[in-house]
Design an enzyme around this catalytic site. Structure first.
Site, short mmCIF file in Angstrom:
data_model
loop_
_atom_site.label_atom_id
_atom_site.label_comp_id
_atom_site.label_asym_id
_atom_site.label_seq_id
_atom_site.Cartn_x
_atom_site.Cartn_y
_atom_site.Cartn_z
N ASP A 248 0.84 -1.20 0.00
CA ASP A 248 0.00 0.00 0.00
C ASP A 248 0.87 1.25 0.00
O ASP A 248 2.07 1.20 0.30
CB ASP A 248 -0.90 0.01 1.25
CG ASP A 248 -2.02 -1.02 1.15
OD1 ASP A 248 -2.27 -1.51 0.04
OD2 ASP A 248 -2.63 -1.33 2.18
N LYS A 270 -3.87 2.84 -2.41
CA LYS A 270 -5.17 3.50 -2.49
C LYS A 270 -5.08 4.84 -1.79
O LYS A 270 -4.36 5.00 -0.82
CB LYS A 270 -6.26 2.67 -1.80
CG LYS A 270 -6.75 1.47 -2.60
CD LYS A 270 -7.78 0.72 -1.78
CE LYS A 270 -8.55 -0.27 -2.63
NZ LYS A 270 -9.39 0.40 -3.61
N ASP A 303 -1.82 -2.05 10.86
CA ASP A 303 -2.23 -3.43 11.10
C ASP A 303 -3.17 -3.85 9.97
O ASP A 303 -4.08 -3.10 9.62
CB ASP A 303 -2.95 -3.54 12.45
CG ASP A 303 -3.31 -4.98 12.79
OD1 ASP A 303 -2.59 -5.59 13.59
OD2 ASP A 303 -4.31 -5.48 12.25
N MET A 383 -8.41 8.32 8.61
CA MET A 383 -8.91 8.96 7.39
C MET A 383 -9.90 10.07 7.71
O MET A 383 -10.98 10.18 7.12
CB MET A 383 -9.54 7.91 6.45
CG MET A 383 -8.57 6.83 6.00
SD MET A 383 -9.35 5.38 5.27
CE MET A 383 -9.98 4.53 6.75
#
Length: 462
Positions: A248, A270, A303, A383
């Site tokens: 990621d 992403k 995690d 986020m």
């Protein structure tokens, strides 16, 4: 990296050294271990150098170095310990376009000789860009104490056996064979002699050939908040073993550097509200490589089981009956709380800490706002940067006070970590003023501890 490490093939190469004193001796003790043709130029030479010349280990010329002596050489060492003479040697080497080393002159040298741990044919080179030679020697001593003397013999026997080992498929199967040899079979048999070790190798190869093709497997691992020192030992091992690493965007470059050089590295990053690889494409990518028999590491920031769509990827594997395992990692909430010198739970304050997301697939995520708004509650909001005004409105609407402490931790655990200490009432304006560009976690109900370490970089927004 100013100096790029390489291993030079010295077989049949000519290496020239100018000098006959202590500096020359120090270099020659290492150069004599090579297969090079050594030419030493010195009007006066130390007794050891004369003895080596008489034994045929090198050629000694009792004169100064000249231009024709340098032609065709692979390397030139200037070791006269005299500035003018070393400069003359350097001029000759550079005129002939031969790589030059001036002893104890980092700036004047084309290359440097590192500290060496010699377990021939295993050689470990240690360099510090000339900045800390004492440290290099300490590392060398530590490695020599750790590496058994039999390591060289194991490597020589293994080198001679490599052609037979090519019967195994390239990649994972061959690596597993050599891993078994160097970690178990070889060390267990070397004390019995070379013949016993060769016989053990034959037996080990037969066992591995009988196993057949290895099946693909996927490891879901947490890379932690970014600091490579917070990576678990198990995750680090998985990085070393993986054929394919699908990572990621939150996985730091320093962690990706730990992967095998031969591994296929695939970015499946992403980013919220932006263009990115779809989850369906990521699922298909994982399945494709695992179905082909690869050891796949799906590496996720923090995690893998916290807001990382782990279940969707597992379901894609289960549909194809592909085996998987999970390695947990340190989540951003733990790293952010540590940055504040705070705990996520505290007796008398909160009996639970919540991990919530600022947005989901439908947009801004809805929560149990009434319970989150209670005094003393603590929540880690992932986020949440773009959802700051939405979060503020919902919490104030359900009874939260405007002076509720809020801390934003950007790039938690990394050298460029920033902490913005504010309140719920000032949250949107504090975010706008801070202009955060990195990933940030919002901690509702926590402020930096007054006794935080002096190295803590924080900004207080009023």
């Amino acid at each position: 990296m100013q100096h790029y490490p390489v291993f030079l093939n010295t077989r049949a190469a000519r290496i020239v050294l100018s000098g006959g004193g202590e500096a020359a001796l120090a270099k020659l003790r290492l150069l004599l271990k090579t297969e090079a043709d050594l030419s030493v130029f010195a009007p006066e030479a130390a007794p050891d150098i004369i003895a080596w010349a008489e034994a045929g280990a090198l050629t000694l010329y009792r004169r100064r170095l000249q231009a024709e002596d340098v032609a065709g050489a692979a390397l030139v060492y200037a070791a006269d310990e005299d500035k003018d003479q070393d400069l003359q040697t350097a001029t000759l080497a550079r005129s002939a376009r031969v790589l030059l080393n001036i002893v104890d002159s980092l700036e004047g040298s084309d290359f440097i000789t590192p500290a060496i741990v010699d377990r021939d044919p295993v050689t470990i080179a240690i360099g510090t860009e000339g900045a800390a030679p004492v440290l290099a020697r300490q590392i060398k001593a530590d490695l020599e104490a750790r590496l058994p003397a039999s390591l060289g013999a194991l490597a020589r026997i293994g080198k001679a056996f490599r052609r037979a080992a090519e019967a195994l498929p390239m990649g994972r199967a061959r690596r597993a064979f050599w891993s078994d040899y160097y970690s178990e079979t070889g060390p267990a048999s070397i004390a019995k002699g070379e013949a016993a070790t060769k016989a053990a190798l034959d037996s080990l190869l037969a066992q591995h050939l009988a196993k057949g093709p290895a099946e693909g497997h996927v490891i879901f691992a947490g890379a932690g908040p970014g600091d490579p020192e917070l990576l678990t030992l198990k995750a680090r091992h998985a990085l070393h073993e993986a054929d394919v690493v699908i990572y990621d965007r939150l996985v730091s470059p320093a962690i990706l550097e730990l992967a095998r050089r031969e591994a296929l590295m695939l970015n499946a990053g992403k980013e919220g509200f932006g263009a990115a690889m779809t989850q369906a494409d990521i699922n298909a990518l994982i399945v494709e490589h695992a179905a082909a028999g690869a050891q796949v590491l799906r590496l996720k920031g923090g995690d893998p089981a916290v807001f990382a769509r782990l279940d969707e990827e597992i379901e894609a594997l289960e549909a194809r009956d592909i085996a998987f395992s999970i390695i947990p990692g340190i989540t951003a909430a733990s790293a952010a709380a540590a940055a504040l010198s705070q705990s996520l739970t505290k007796r008398g304050r909160n009996t639970e800490a919540r991990l919530v997301t600022g947005h989901d697939m439908q947009g801004y995520a809805d929560q149990d706002w009434k319970s989150l708004a209670r005094t003393g509650e603590v929540a880690a909001i992932y986020m949440g940067k773009r959802a700051a005004r939405f979060l503020q409105g919902r919490l104030l609407m359900h009874g939260a006070t405007a002076n509720t402490p809020v801390s934003l931790v950007e790039n938690a655990s990394l050298p460029n970590q920033r902490i913005i200490a504010t309140t719920l009432g000032q949250l949107p304006s504090a975010l706008a003023e801070a202009a955060l560009t990195g990933p940030a976690l919002t901690l509702l109900g926590l402020a930096p501890r007054d006794a935080a370490p002096p190295t803590l970089k924080q900004e207080v927004a009023q």
